[in-house]
Design a protein around this motif. Structure first.
Motif, PDB file in Angstrom:
ATOM      1  N   GLY A 105       5.451 -17.278  82.947  1.00 56.88           N
ATOM      2  CA  GLY A 105       5.430 -18.710  82.688  1.00 56.88           C
ATOM      3  C   GLY A 105       4.260 -19.445  83.300  1.00 56.88           C
ATOM      4  N   MET A 106       3.332 -18.712  83.927  1.00 55.38           N
ATOM      5  CA  MET A 106       2.191 -19.357  84.580  1.00 55.38           C
ATOM      6  C   MET A 106       0.984 -19.503  83.658  1.00 55.38           C
ATOM      7  SD  MET A 106       3.139 -20.246  87.565  1.00 55.38           S
ATOM      8  CE  MET A 106       4.915 -20.339  87.368  1.00 55.38           C
ATOM      9  N   GLY A 107       1.120 -19.065  82.418  1.00 55.83           N
ATOM     10  CA  GLY A 107       0.028 -19.235  81.465  1.00 55.83           C
ATOM     11  C   GLY A 107      -0.975 -18.099  81.508  1.00 55.83           C
ATOM     12  N   THR A 108      -1.963 -18.164  80.624  1.00 56.31           N
ATOM     13  CA  THR A 108      -2.944 -17.088  80.500  1.00 56.31           C
ATOM     14  C   THR A 108      -4.054 -17.166  81.549  1.00 56.31           C
ATOM     15  OG1 THR A 108      -4.196 -18.417  78.901  1.00 56.31           O
ATOM     16  CG2 THR A 108      -2.552 -16.880  78.016  1.00 56.31           C
ATOM     17  N   GLY A 109      -4.138 -18.277  82.248  1.00 60.35           N
ATOM     18  CA  GLY A 109      -5.234 -18.440  83.193  1.00 60.35           C
ATOM     19  C   GLY A 109      -4.980 -17.849  84.562  1.00 60.35           C
ATOM     20  N   ILE A 110      -3.767 -17.373  84.843  1.00 62.11           N
ATOM     21  CA  ILE A 110      -3.456 -16.863  86.174  1.00 62.11           C
ATOM     22  C   ILE A 110      -4.205 -15.559  86.432  1.00 62.11           C
ATOM     23  CG2 ILE A 110      -1.395 -15.610  85.399  1.00 62.11           C
ATOM     24  CD1 ILE A 110      -0.179 -16.365  88.160  1.00 62.11           C
ATOM     25  N   VAL A 111      -4.687 -15.399  87.654  1.00 63.61           N
ATOM     26  CA  VAL A 111      -5.416 -14.196  88.053  1.00 63.61           C
ATOM     27  C   VAL A 111      -4.457 -13.285  88.820  1.00 63.61           C
ATOM     28  CG1 VAL A 111      -7.344 -13.275  89.390  1.00 63.61           C
ATOM     29  CG2 VAL A 111      -7.585 -15.461  88.179  1.00 63.61           C
ATOM     30  N   ARG A 112      -4.276 -12.067  88.321  1.00 62.69           N
ATOM     31  CA  ARG A 112      -3.386 -11.083  88.957  1.00 62.69           C
ATOM     32  C   ARG A 112      -4.241 -10.001  89.601  1.00 62.69           C
ATOM     33  NH1 ARG A 112      -1.236 -12.237  83.828  1.00 62.69           N
ATOM     34  NH2 ARG A 112       0.838 -13.230  83.898  1.00 62.69           N
ATOM     35  N   THR A 113      -3.981  -9.727  90.879  1.00 60.12           N
ATOM     36  CA  THR A 113      -4.795  -8.751  91.611  1.00 60.12           C
ATOM     37  C   THR A 113      -3.903  -7.785  92.376  1.00 60.12           C
ATOM     38  OG1 THR A 113      -6.570 -10.385  91.903  1.00 60.12           O
ATOM     39  CG2 THR A 113      -6.631  -8.428  93.311  1.00 60.12           C
ATOM     40  N   LEU A 114      -4.168  -6.499  92.189  1.00 66.72           N
ATOM     41  CA  LEU A 114      -3.499  -5.444  92.943  1.00 66.72           C
ATOM     42  C   LEU A 114      -4.440  -4.991  94.052  1.00 66.72           C
ATOM     43  CD1 LEU A 114      -1.479  -3.202  93.578  1.00 66.72           C
ATOM     44  CD2 LEU A 114      -2.404  -1.921  91.634  1.00 66.72           C
ATOM     45  N   VAL A 115      -3.971  -5.053  95.290  1.00 67.76           N
ATOM     46  CA  VAL A 115      -4.759  -4.647  96.447  1.00 67.76           C
ATOM     47  C   VAL A 115      -4.221  -3.305  96.933  1.00 67.76           C
ATOM     48  CG1 VAL A 115      -5.572  -5.320  98.735  1.00 67.76           C
ATOM     49  CG2 VAL A 115      -5.054  -7.088  97.030  1.00 67.76           C
ATOM     50  N   MET A 116      -5.082  -2.295  96.999  1.00 69.20           N
ATOM     51  CA  MET A 116      -4.637  -0.939  97.307  1.00 69.20           C
ATOM     52  C   MET A 116      -5.725  -0.191  98.058  1.00 69.20           C
ATOM     53  SD  MET A 116      -5.032   0.565  93.426  1.00 69.20           S
ATOM     54  CE  MET A 116      -4.814   2.274  93.878  1.00 69.20           C
ATOM     55  N   PRO A 117      -5.387   0.938  98.715  1.00 70.49           N
ATOM     56  CA  PRO A 117      -6.414   1.698  99.442  1.00 70.49           C
ATOM     57  C   PRO A 117      -7.452   2.274  98.498  1.00 70.49           C
ATOM     58  CG  PRO A 117      -4.181   2.439 100.015  1.00 70.49           C
ATOM     59  CD  PRO A 117      -4.054   1.553  98.825  1.00 70.49           C
ATOM     60  N   GLU A 118      -8.626   2.570  99.022  1.00 76.65           N
ATOM     61  CA  GLU A 118      -9.622   3.252  98.211  1.00 76.65           C
ATOM     62  C   GLU A 118      -9.119   4.658  97.891  1.00 76.65           C
ATOM     63  OE1 GLU A 118     -13.244   3.531 100.367  1.00 76.65           O
ATOM     64  OE2 GLU A 118     -12.297   4.204 102.206  1.00 76.65           O
ATOM     65  N   GLY A 119      -9.536   5.174  96.755  1.00 82.57           N
ATOM     66  CA  GLY A 119      -9.062   6.484  96.320  1.00 82.57           C
ATOM     67  C   GLY A 119      -8.950   6.521  94.803  1.00 82.57           C
ATOM     68  N   ASP A 120      -8.768   7.708  94.267  1.00 81.22           N
ATOM     69  CA  ASP A 120      -8.690   7.876  92.828  1.00 81.22           C
ATOM     70  C   ASP A 120      -7.393   7.314  92.265  1.00 81.22           C
ATOM     71  OD1 ASP A 120     -11.121   9.180  92.836  1.00 81.22           O
ATOM     72  OD2 ASP A 120     -10.213  11.174  93.015  1.00 81.22           O
ATOM     73  N   LEU A 121      -7.491   6.700  91.088  1.00 87.66           N
ATOM     74  CA  LEU A 121      -6.303   6.236  90.380  1.00 87.66           C
ATOM     75  C   LEU A 121      -5.675   7.391  89.620  1.00 87.66           C
ATOM     76  CD1 LEU A 121      -7.510   2.887  88.751  1.00 87.66           C
ATOM     77  CD2 LEU A 121      -5.838   3.129  90.592  1.00 87.66           C
ATOM     78  N   PRO A 122      -4.340   7.396  89.486  1.00 85.95           N
ATOM     79  CA  PRO A 122      -3.704   8.388  88.614  1.00 85.95           C
ATOM     80  C   PRO A 122      -4.258   8.288  87.201  1.00 85.95           C
ATOM     81  CG  PRO A 122      -2.058   7.273  89.964  1.00 85.95           C
ATOM     82  CD  PRO A 122      -3.358   6.538  90.169  1.00 85.95           C
ATOM     83  N   HIS A 123      -4.329   9.409  86.517  1.00 86.86           N
ATOM     84  CA  HIS A 123      -4.920   9.462  85.179  1.00 86.86           C
ATOM     85  C   HIS A 123      -4.230   8.476  84.226  1.00 86.86           C
ATOM     86  CE1 HIS A 123      -6.840  11.082  81.636  1.00 86.86           C
ATOM     87  NE2 HIS A 123      -5.666  11.222  81.057  1.00 86.86           N
TER      88      HIS A 123
END
Length: 204
Positions: free
Chosen positions: A157-175
């Motif tokens: 409900g926050m609209g299309t302008g909201i910025v979503r950020t995932l903060v995580m350790p450095e390292g490879d992402l799962p495939h």
């Protein structure tokens, strides 16, 4: 617990049982003394806030109610954490604090950087959420799936302008997850822990 940014976790004991509490660090870590000092300072900050009357307001009472409700929901799905996870789990609050300090340092007029029991960090203008952040202390697939759900569910409900950020350790992402984040419009912010004994969080 509702006041702090520390994560309340269930740790697996040597007898196979679970014990709930605040993870400070492993006993044989070279930076344990610093971790204990960090925790003591956090408790001191809490006591100072109580003495100032800073916790005697409706917002805090609401946060406590949310905490109680959250713990009640979590009681039926408990699982332990093994020692390999504990190093990063104990730094969850430090990551949130580093992120908050960074974002407050570049806040524009009218922006408020806040958090809640369910949201690690968010930016609001008046009552409108413009940014939401979720901090995870591992790069495992299940943890990242959970982060996606949290970021999307708590910004409905926050609209299309909201910025979503995932903060995580450095390292490879799962495939296969990199295009998933791109399509969902979720930005990634990485962090690392510096080497002991003066270990600290560095946002990348």
């Amino acid at each position: 617990m509702s006041w702090s940014d520390r994560e309340f976790v269930d740790v697996e004991r040597t007898n196979g049982g679970l014990r709930s509490g605040i993870v400070i660090g492993r006993v044989n870590d070279t930076d344990l003394a610093g971790r204990i000092w960090n925790f003591v300072c956090n408790v001191r900050e809490f006591k100072d806030a109580v003495n100032r009357g800073g916790l005697d307001n409706e917002a805090v009472r609401q946060k406590i109610a949310e905490w109680d409700e959250f713990r009640e929901e979590a009681s039926g799905r408990r699982k332990g954490r093994r020692r390999a996870e504990i190093d990063y789990v104990s730094y969850h609050g430090d990551v949130v604090k580093a992120l908050r300090d960074y974002r407050e340092g570049k806040a524009c007029k009218g922006e408020r950087v806040v958090n809640s029991l369910l949201v690690d960090l968010m930016v609001k203008v008046d009552d409108t959420m413009t940014e939401i952040y979720e901090v995870k202390t591992d790069c495992g697939r299940q943890s990242l799936y959970t982060a996606i759900g949290q970021l999307m569910a708590h910004s409905v409900g926050m609209g299309t302008g909201i910025v979503r950020t995932l903060v995580m350790p450095e390292g490879d992402l799962p495939h296969g997850l990199a295009p998933c984040f791109a399509e969902l419009g979720i930005a990634l912010r990485r962090f690392r822990l510096t080497a002991a004994p003066n270990r600290k969080v560095v946002l990348l």
